[in-house]
Write an enzyme that holds these catalytic residues in place. Sequence first.
Site, PDB file in Angstrom:
ATOM      1  N   CYS A  91       0.797  -1.232   0.000  1.00  0.00           N
ATOM      2  CA  CYS A  91       0.000   0.000   0.000  1.00  0.00           C
ATOM      3  C   CYS A  91       0.832   1.285   0.000  1.00  0.00           C
ATOM      4  O   CYS A  91       0.598   2.158  -0.841  1.00  0.00           O
ATOM      5  CB  CYS A  91      -0.975   0.037   1.166  1.00  0.00           C
ATOM      6  SG  CYS A  91      -1.440  -1.536   1.844  1.00  0.00           S
ATOM      7  N   HIS A 109      -4.863  -1.054  -5.405  1.00  0.00           N
ATOM      8  CA  HIS A 109      -5.472  -0.008  -4.589  1.00  0.00           C
ATOM      9  C   HIS A 109      -6.278   0.903  -5.490  1.00  0.00           C
ATOM     10  O   HIS A 109      -5.792   1.323  -6.533  1.00  0.00           O
ATOM     11  CB  HIS A 109      -4.398   0.744  -3.802  1.00  0.00           C
ATOM     12  CG  HIS A 109      -3.717  -0.144  -2.810  1.00  0.00           C
ATOM     13  ND1 HIS A 109      -2.595  -0.870  -3.117  1.00  0.00           N
ATOM     14  CD2 HIS A 109      -4.073  -0.508  -1.550  1.00  0.00           C
ATOM     15  CE1 HIS A 109      -2.262  -1.607  -2.065  1.00  0.00           C
ATOM     16  NE2 HIS A 109      -3.146  -1.419  -1.103  1.00  0.00           N
ATOM     17  N   ARG A 130       6.759 -11.104   5.370  1.00  0.00           N
ATOM     18  CA  ARG A 130       6.238 -10.940   6.735  1.00  0.00           C
ATOM     19  C   ARG A 130       6.783 -12.047   7.625  1.00  0.00           C
ATOM     20  O   ARG A 130       6.917 -13.187   7.188  1.00  0.00           O
ATOM     21  CB  ARG A 130       4.709 -11.017   6.733  1.00  0.00           C
ATOM     22  CG  ARG A 130       4.073  -9.836   6.041  1.00  0.00           C
ATOM     23  CD  ARG A 130       2.579  -9.890   6.122  1.00  0.00           C
ATOM     24  NE  ARG A 130       2.008  -9.015   5.103  1.00  0.00           N
ATOM     25  CZ  ARG A 130       0.735  -8.997   4.733  1.00  0.00           C
ATOM     26  NH1 ARG A 130      -0.103  -9.837   5.324  1.00  0.00           N
ATOM     27  NH2 ARG A 130       0.314  -8.201   3.800  1.00  0.00           N
ATOM     28  N   LYS A 150     -13.575  -4.278   6.958  1.00  0.00           N
ATOM     29  CA  LYS A 150     -12.808  -5.279   6.210  1.00  0.00           C
ATOM     30  C   LYS A 150     -13.750  -6.398   5.782  1.00  0.00           C
ATOM     31  O   LYS A 150     -14.560  -6.854   6.570  1.00  0.00           O
ATOM     32  CB  LYS A 150     -11.737  -5.809   7.161  1.00  0.00           C
ATOM     33  CG  LYS A 150     -10.895  -6.936   6.685  1.00  0.00           C
ATOM     34  CD  LYS A 150      -9.747  -7.141   7.670  1.00  0.00           C
ATOM     35  CE  LYS A 150     -10.074  -8.223   8.685  1.00  0.00           C
ATOM     36  NZ  LYS A 150      -9.569  -9.545   8.395  1.00  0.00           N
ATOM     37  N   HIS A 174      -8.531  -1.372  -0.673  1.00  0.00           N
ATOM     38  CA  HIS A 174      -7.468  -2.376  -0.795  1.00  0.00           C
ATOM     39  C   HIS A 174      -8.152  -3.662  -1.230  1.00  0.00           C
ATOM     40  O   HIS A 174      -9.175  -4.037  -0.649  1.00  0.00           O
ATOM     41  CB  HIS A 174      -6.789  -2.650   0.546  1.00  0.00           C
ATOM     42  CG  HIS A 174      -6.253  -1.446   1.249  1.00  0.00           C
ATOM     43  ND1 HIS A 174      -4.913  -1.248   1.451  1.00  0.00           N
ATOM     44  CD2 HIS A 174      -6.871  -0.382   1.812  1.00  0.00           C
ATOM     45  CE1 HIS A 174      -4.725  -0.121   2.121  1.00  0.00           C
ATOM     46  NE2 HIS A 174      -5.903   0.425   2.354  1.00  0.00           N
ATOM     47  N   ASP A 227      -2.342  -7.723  -5.720  1.00  0.00           N
ATOM     48  CA  ASP A 227      -2.737  -6.521  -4.991  1.00  0.00           C
ATOM     49  C   ASP A 227      -3.217  -5.409  -5.919  1.00  0.00           C
ATOM     50  O   ASP A 227      -2.843  -5.382  -7.101  1.00  0.00           O
ATOM     51  CB  ASP A 227      -1.533  -6.015  -4.184  1.00  0.00           C
ATOM     52  CG  ASP A 227      -1.955  -5.386  -2.877  1.00  0.00           C
ATOM     53  OD1 ASP A 227      -3.166  -5.221  -2.661  1.00  0.00           O
ATOM     54  OD2 ASP A 227      -1.072  -5.057  -2.073  1.00  0.00           O
ATOM     55  N   GLN A 276       1.466 -10.978  -3.808  1.00  0.00           N
ATOM     56  CA  GLN A 276       0.030 -10.700  -3.694  1.00  0.00           C
ATOM     57  C   GLN A 276      -0.587 -10.140  -4.969  1.00  0.00           C
ATOM     58  O   GLN A 276       0.001  -9.287  -5.620  1.00  0.00           O
ATOM     59  CB  GLN A 276      -0.190  -9.627  -2.618  1.00  0.00           C
ATOM     60  CG  GLN A 276      -0.139 -10.131  -1.208  1.00  0.00           C
ATOM     61  CD  GLN A 276      -0.450  -8.996  -0.252  1.00  0.00           C
ATOM     62  OE1 GLN A 276       0.095  -7.904  -0.384  1.00  0.00           O
ATOM     63  NE2 GLN A 276      -1.328  -9.246   0.701  1.00  0.00           N
TER      64      GLN A 276
HETATM   65 ZN   LIG Z   1      -3.240  -2.319   0.716  1.00  0.00          ZN
END
Ligand SMILES: [Zn+2]
Length: 627
Positions: free
Chosen positions: A298, A349, A327, A433, A479, A347, A345
């Site tokens: 992010c 945004h 992580r 979430k 996200h 991912d 990921q």
């Molecule tokens: Zn994010």
Amino acid sequence: MASEIAPDVYAMRHSCAHLMAAAIRELYPEAKFGVGPPTATGFYYDIDLPEPLKLDDLQKIEQMMRKLRKKKLRFDRRELPIEDAIGFMREHHQDYKVELLQLLRDRGTTAIAKETGDDTAVDGDQSGVDSVSFYTTGNFVDLCRGPHVENTGQCGEFKLINIAGAYWRGNSDGPQLQRIYGLCFPTKEELEHCMWQMEQAKLRDHRKIGRELKIYRFSPEVGAGLPLWLPRGTALRDELEFLAQKEERRDGYLRVVTPQITKEELYYRSRHLPYYAEDMYKPFEIDGERFYLRPMNCPHHHQVYLAEKHSYRDLPVRLSEYGQVYRYEASGALSGLTRVRGFCQNDAHIYCRYDQAKDEFLKVMRLHARYYDLFGIKDYYMRLSLPDLDKLDKYVDEPEKWLAALKIIREAMIESGYPFREVEGEAAFYGPKVDFMIKSVIGTEYAISTNQLDFLATQTFDLTYIGEDGKEHPVYVIHRAPLGSHERFVAFLIEHYAGNFPTWLAPVQAMVVPIADRHNDYAEEVRNLLFDADVPTGTGGLRVEVDTSTERMQKKIRNAQLEKIPYILVVGDKEAETRTVAVRLRNGTDLGAMPIAEVIARMRDEVVNRRDIELPVIETAGDATAH
Ligand SMILES: [Zn+2]
Ligand SMILES: [Zn+2]
């Protein structure tokens, strides 16, 4: 886990744990009992026995359980003052129960649930524990808060399945008890289905199939939890990214690429530091400045957004990246591809105005549904995590913003028509979430994708747009990661397909099998024709290999079937002469001789539609089958 079980099933499983303990007491009078809570599929009980149980002993215990079940023994409740209860358990040499009672007396029920993982062990509230409830079943007396079924005849259908070591109160310096696991369901059908599922899960274990199909490997010299993607696994990733790119472009996303390390200031700004430090790896220095491996994409994407000014007409801006993150996971928690230390990921945004947020969230949900349809995922739901709404103002600065974001998400979920559940008490502070929970064909539930509506990033990163009024306004950030990480999603897909990936996804889509060495040239030609055919794939062409080993034809075919390769193309004199191939599918179907153009047309059809004409079924006994 246990809290999501229906109350009657919960009581039945819990009672069944008593039944097992009563049976064990009959067979091993010297047994000392720890705790025995219900689980998602049954129950377990931690027991101290003079000698280790063998799997055969479980049958003996099961027989005794059936005997006691027939007797329909009642679960009788009685209350004792706590000091009397301690005396009673001491008299019966139940040292662990004595310990639990003392713990209850001195520190309350919460401490027991926390230390033992069993919230059924004792009754009452934190405060004012002066009496405790006991339940008697035949000769067995247990300290317990209930609830139970009326008698042992109502304990459902059960099966004892496993024994494992378990440290008392999770303390590795303390005594080790034997944990006996049982399954327990209201009906025989449900029990048998669960046993089938467990057997399938074993056959379809992604670690086993991942090794057999050469998808990934761990190297002790690289490190635990850091998977090496082998060529065939990388082909899977290429196809997933190819799919994601197309679906995302269609929905207006733009791809970006950002670095995997970052100066520490960025994470202080994003508040990952210090709050998320435990999940991050230690920093390192470059020219006197501290850098971190990134745990999330992010903050980098926010920097991309900030690279230029945005007017209200530019929004939404949707930035996507298959982003590698790192992580921390304890070495004991690492498992195959599902728990790793580095992962990539799916991912993105989405930066939008408040009035766009609902539609954007809805679009993200529809994208999930398109993927699920494609992968034949029929069983899924959304899980909305909510904070304790009464206490919202205690841990959020601007509760009204939180509630506005929640309203958007709820509306989008309802409008989507997809099933959802709301779960209280575990939301993130920066916004609501939604997790998508999906089930594989054998019913294993996976949490793959997390989506969030974030109203805080606009403050921490000054993310704004210029409105019609010429002034700066805050943006909302969504996200999203529908395909989760490659690591977890591929683990899911391996189990879901039992390694029989559909043609579009299969790491090797066709194996050409020359009957003799003199057919190798023609085999090579077939491979090249297939690769050069106009078929859109994530690897530039159809993935075809030639088996030039010295094995006999039958063996080569068998090997390709074991590698779960969808098409096996056998070539000999006749095929070379007539420019054909003899087509076999991995499930054993013999399609006979086909002109090369026809094979290409068939494969093209399957790849473009991402749907196999014939669903793969492996007929070999004991093998995992695709449904
Ligand atoms: Zn994010
Ligand atoms: Zn009980």
